[in-house]
Design an enzyme around this catalytic site. Structure first.
Site, PDB file in Angstrom:
ATOM      1  N   HIS B 141     -27.325 -16.994  17.078  1.00  0.00           N
ATOM      2  CA  HIS B 141     -27.027 -15.785  16.344  1.00  0.00           C
ATOM      3  C   HIS B 141     -26.462 -15.730  14.793  1.00  0.00           C
ATOM      4  O   HIS B 141     -27.039 -15.493  13.884  1.00  0.00           O
ATOM      5  CB  HIS B 141     -26.376 -14.065  17.015  1.00  0.00           C
ATOM      6  N   ARG B 150     -28.225 -16.059   3.747  1.00  0.00           N
ATOM      7  CA  ARG B 150     -27.772 -17.359   2.637  1.00  0.00           C
ATOM      8  C   ARG B 150     -28.857 -18.503   2.826  1.00  0.00           C
ATOM      9  O   ARG B 150     -30.026 -17.918   2.326  1.00  0.00           O
ATOM     10  CB  ARG B 150     -26.402 -17.438   3.063  1.00  0.00           C
ATOM     11  N   GLU B 207     -29.138  -4.867  19.064  1.00  0.00           N
ATOM     12  CA  GLU B 207     -28.443  -6.479  19.062  1.00  0.00           C
ATOM     13  C   GLU B 207     -27.841  -6.146  21.141  1.00  0.00           C
ATOM     14  O   GLU B 207     -27.528  -5.373  21.819  1.00  0.00           O
ATOM     15  CB  GLU B 207     -27.536  -6.002  18.555  1.00  0.00           C
ATOM     16  N   ASP B 241     -25.815  -2.722  20.793  1.00  0.00           N
ATOM     17  CA  ASP B 241     -25.846  -2.420  19.979  1.00  0.00           C
ATOM     18  C   ASP B 241     -26.630  -2.123  18.416  1.00  0.00           C
ATOM     19  O   ASP B 241     -26.518  -2.737  17.627  1.00  0.00           O
ATOM     20  CB  ASP B 241     -24.367  -3.688  18.767  1.00  0.00           C
ATOM     21  N   GLN B 248     -27.178  -1.544   6.905  1.00  0.00           N
ATOM     22  CA  GLN B 248     -26.363  -2.323   6.980  1.00  0.00           C
ATOM     23  C   GLN B 248     -26.275  -3.230   5.457  1.00  0.00           C
ATOM     24  O   GLN B 248     -25.656  -3.411   5.070  1.00  0.00           O
ATOM     25  CB  GLN B 248     -26.145  -3.189   8.460  1.00  0.00           C
ATOM     26  N   LYS B 261     -23.915   1.093  12.127  1.00  0.00           N
ATOM     27  CA  LYS B 261     -23.400   0.958  13.490  1.00  0.00           C
ATOM     28  C   LYS B 261     -23.219   2.073  14.049  1.00  0.00           C
ATOM     29  O   LYS B 261     -23.186   2.163  15.495  1.00  0.00           O
ATOM     30  CB  LYS B 261     -22.381  -0.087  13.728  1.00  0.00           C
ATOM     31  N   THR B 357     -24.487  -9.813  19.236  1.00  0.00           N
ATOM     32  CA  THR B 357     -25.408 -10.341  19.387  1.00  0.00           C
ATOM     33  C   THR B 357     -25.722 -12.063  20.480  1.00  0.00           C
ATOM     34  O   THR B 357     -25.298 -12.700  20.021  1.00  0.00           O
ATOM     35  CB  THR B 357     -26.578 -10.813  18.433  1.00  0.00           C
TER      36      THR B 357
END
Lengths: 423, 423
Positions: B141, B150, B207, B241, B248, B261, B357
């Site tokens: 994850h 990234r 999640e 979750d 986010q 969340k 997750t």
């Protein structure tokens, strides 16, 4: 004007001019007097006022308070009664203490059981804290940290002036003033190291903050409009968000601070009501760019509360290292609470919301050692000849706060903790 | 082997081969049967077992249980009795249900009051959650998210293989399976926009996580050694979750997820004890680089628990969209708890710790829509002809979990929530 806030009020209990607790304050807390007497209290001058005993003697008759509401070891049930009721209790206390009122004044036997010298009692954590949130709402602080870890041209994150940035913290490790704690251990990485090491933090720091405590819950799914947030905020405390800077630096990307903060935080024992602070409201800073409508508060307000930090090395005297002010917040508490619940997040009675480090615009008003000693480049001399870049073992850190106007001083008392060596 | 885990045990209450609740499971929960009967329960086959009634009838005599321990609306007091005691209760239940035991089996009158069909009762949140922590302990994850935001060469943060990364979440907004919730609103920013907007999230996600619940507290300042963490962990639940990915992305730098969340999280109602999962321990992954000594667990273990996620569009059938496994954790629960307390952070009975997750190594084992539909580039077809990049209004998301070995299946039941339109 709230009647109990009238600057003209005098009490038959003498209070010094620099007392944090004149008749206009009347904060709430939980005290312990010996092994078998714990309950709710207010304060005047150098005395705690035993609310349980006042209740038992009938002085709150007619206010429809639930039985035993002042006999608990937290204020949650009391503040959960709602502002209409808690306000009546504060007003009743104000009446009883007012110089022309003889109900208590002339009853010597009762007085000695109701007024207990502060130095004879122990103050406890005033509420059971369900959830604890820490905001990041001082622009100068966010700017300072941004300068240190990025650069002055990009010091503030792109979201900072749109969002009252906040994160969830640990409720279990919040203790009341007077609690000592051991220097925490953690993972840190040296500048040129390939791998981290584990040991006592070398960069223990305080963060000068204020916290507010909610007295009303909202159901899951419902948001609190920014203009109505006042109804949910019972009062304020001083808050020290103890931090381990070296641990924080290594752990906080990408999910935020965790072990760098959750080892210990501390609050002052007296909750000063939002009502008592009403005379000290001042306009907040201009917010530019304009905030989104759910954060717009036409009557935007901050609170003019002087905040000071002192360090007392072991065996030495205390030295003031910071003089900041709660009025320096970019985001106010209404905006914080409206944002927190904008997604339907539910809050409960007794939840705590801290401001984030409150740094004023000048260097002596910075709210952490990280900023005051500028990452260790400007050590601060102590009365015993030593100097401080961060906090040493044996140091006691004391934060004090008070609002002052028209000859009235509404004080918070202090939050004080001593750092013990690593276990 | 723990006696109650013996695969040879048979109950006189028939349970189907695919039941989550054979005699070897005996989880704990809180049930409500009508308006005036709330209390602790265990489960076997299609029945809840009313522990309060069993207690009142004397079936737990000799176990020195406190009066009314099964009459509460949370399990906190019960699990706080400690593993020695809770283990005896599970063993006693196992004995009573075992095919050769006649105490309950031959008492028809008592049986009908003790065993209640599951579909007649409502299950409640099993514990009052003091603090809630979410970890980030699945390597796949963390790698997937790192690739998206990234690049694949630097997908994992430098600290990820040294620290069981975690952060504090909101305890108040955790609800039990069966609770529906409204799509949350929040601040988001369009890719080319100068300023954010406020409105319903467009990227609502689940999640897939497991959570553990602590049954023992440590005092502030004391750390839990990694090898002793078992003593503090009472059992496990499924955890969803729920996340708003667009919120986010805009809010999480630098202090981590907050409103993305805290609008809602959900747990399955039955706490499966760590004891019941003991036969399903499997070796964890090789940890390279070597972890610091305070995280070293010679007998490192994961748990082989199948985890599945289903989406059921409004008026349609459910479709399985993920099949992962709890064994895919890089960091195990002992390491998580040792890290959490390495700085002296105190934990309490009833605290909840989620895994993060859980994504397995293959695409069908990913644990969120973000990964399964890879940022919306691989939409998932639904039985009704629609497709999903994220979760739609009217969708019900269901997570199920079970361990299976030697003909024994230890199940968790499910955590199920329906998404309602924004209020």
């Amino acid at each position: 004007m709230i009647k109990a806030n009238n600057p003209q009020l005098k009490s038959w209990i003498p209070t010094k001019a620099d007392s944090d607790f004149p008749i206009q304050n009347l904060p709430f807390g939980i005290f312990k007097n010996g092994d078998d007497h714990t309950g709710a209290a207010s304060a005047i001058g150098d005395f705690v006022i035993d609310l349980k005993t006042l209740y038992d003697l009938g002085y709150f008759d007619g206010l429809s308070l639930p039985k035993e509401v002042f006999s608990k070891n937290t204020l949650n049930e009391f503040i959960g009664l709602g502002k209409e009721t808690t306000r009546k209790v504060r007003e009743r206390l104000s009446d009883l203490l007012e110089v022309s009122n003889t109900e208590l004044q002339h009853n010597e036997a009762v007085r000695s059981s109701v007024f207990i010298p502060m130095d004879q009692v122990q103050m406890l954590l005033p509420v059971h804290i369900g959830d604890y949130t820490d905001f990041y709402s001082s622009e100068q602080h966010a700017y300072n940290v941004g300068c240190m870890f990025r650069d002055p041209d990009n010091a503030l994150m792109p979201n900072w002036k749109h969002i009252p940035v906040g994160y969830h913290g640990r409720a279990s490790s919040i203790a009341v003033s007077g609690t000592d704690f051991h220097r925490p251990k953690g993972q840190t990485i040296a500048p040129d190291a390939q791998a981290p090491a584990f040991g006592p933090t070398k960069r223990l720091d305080f963060e000068l903050e204020m916290g507010f405590i909610t007295g009303k819950a909202n159901p899951l799914g419902a948001s609190i409009p920014v203009a109505e947030a006042d109804e949910y905020i019972f009062g304020f405390v001083l808050f020290n968000d103890w931090s381990a800077r070296d641990v924080q630096k290594w752990e906080y990307v990408p999910l935020g601070p965790f072990l760098a903060k959750n080892f210990f935080s501390s609050v002052s024992p007296w909750i000063v009501t939002m009502d008592a602070l009403e005379p000290f409201q001042v306009p907040g800073p201009v917010q530019d760019p304009q905030v989104l409508p759910y954060l717009e508060l036409p009557d935007r307000k901050n609170f003019d509360v002087n905040l000071k930090v002192f360090i007392q090395p072991e065996g030495s005297e205390e030295k003031q290292v910071s003089h900041s002010n709660f009025k320096h917040m970019y985001w106010n508490v209404n905006q914080q609470l409206a944002h927190h619940t904008a997604n339907g997040c539910n809050i409960n009675v007794g939840d705590l919301y801290a401001s984030g480090t409150i740094s004023g615009p000048t260097p002596e008003a910075y709210g952490s050692m990280l900023e005051l000693a500028w990452m260790g480049t400007k050590p601060i001399p102590m009365p015993d000849g030593t100097e401080r870049k961060f906090i040493h073992d044996g140091d006691t850190v004391i934060m004090r706060g008070y609002a002052e106007k028209d000859g009235v001083r509404i004080g918070f008392g202090e939050v004080r903790n001593k750092v013990l060596p690593t276990l």
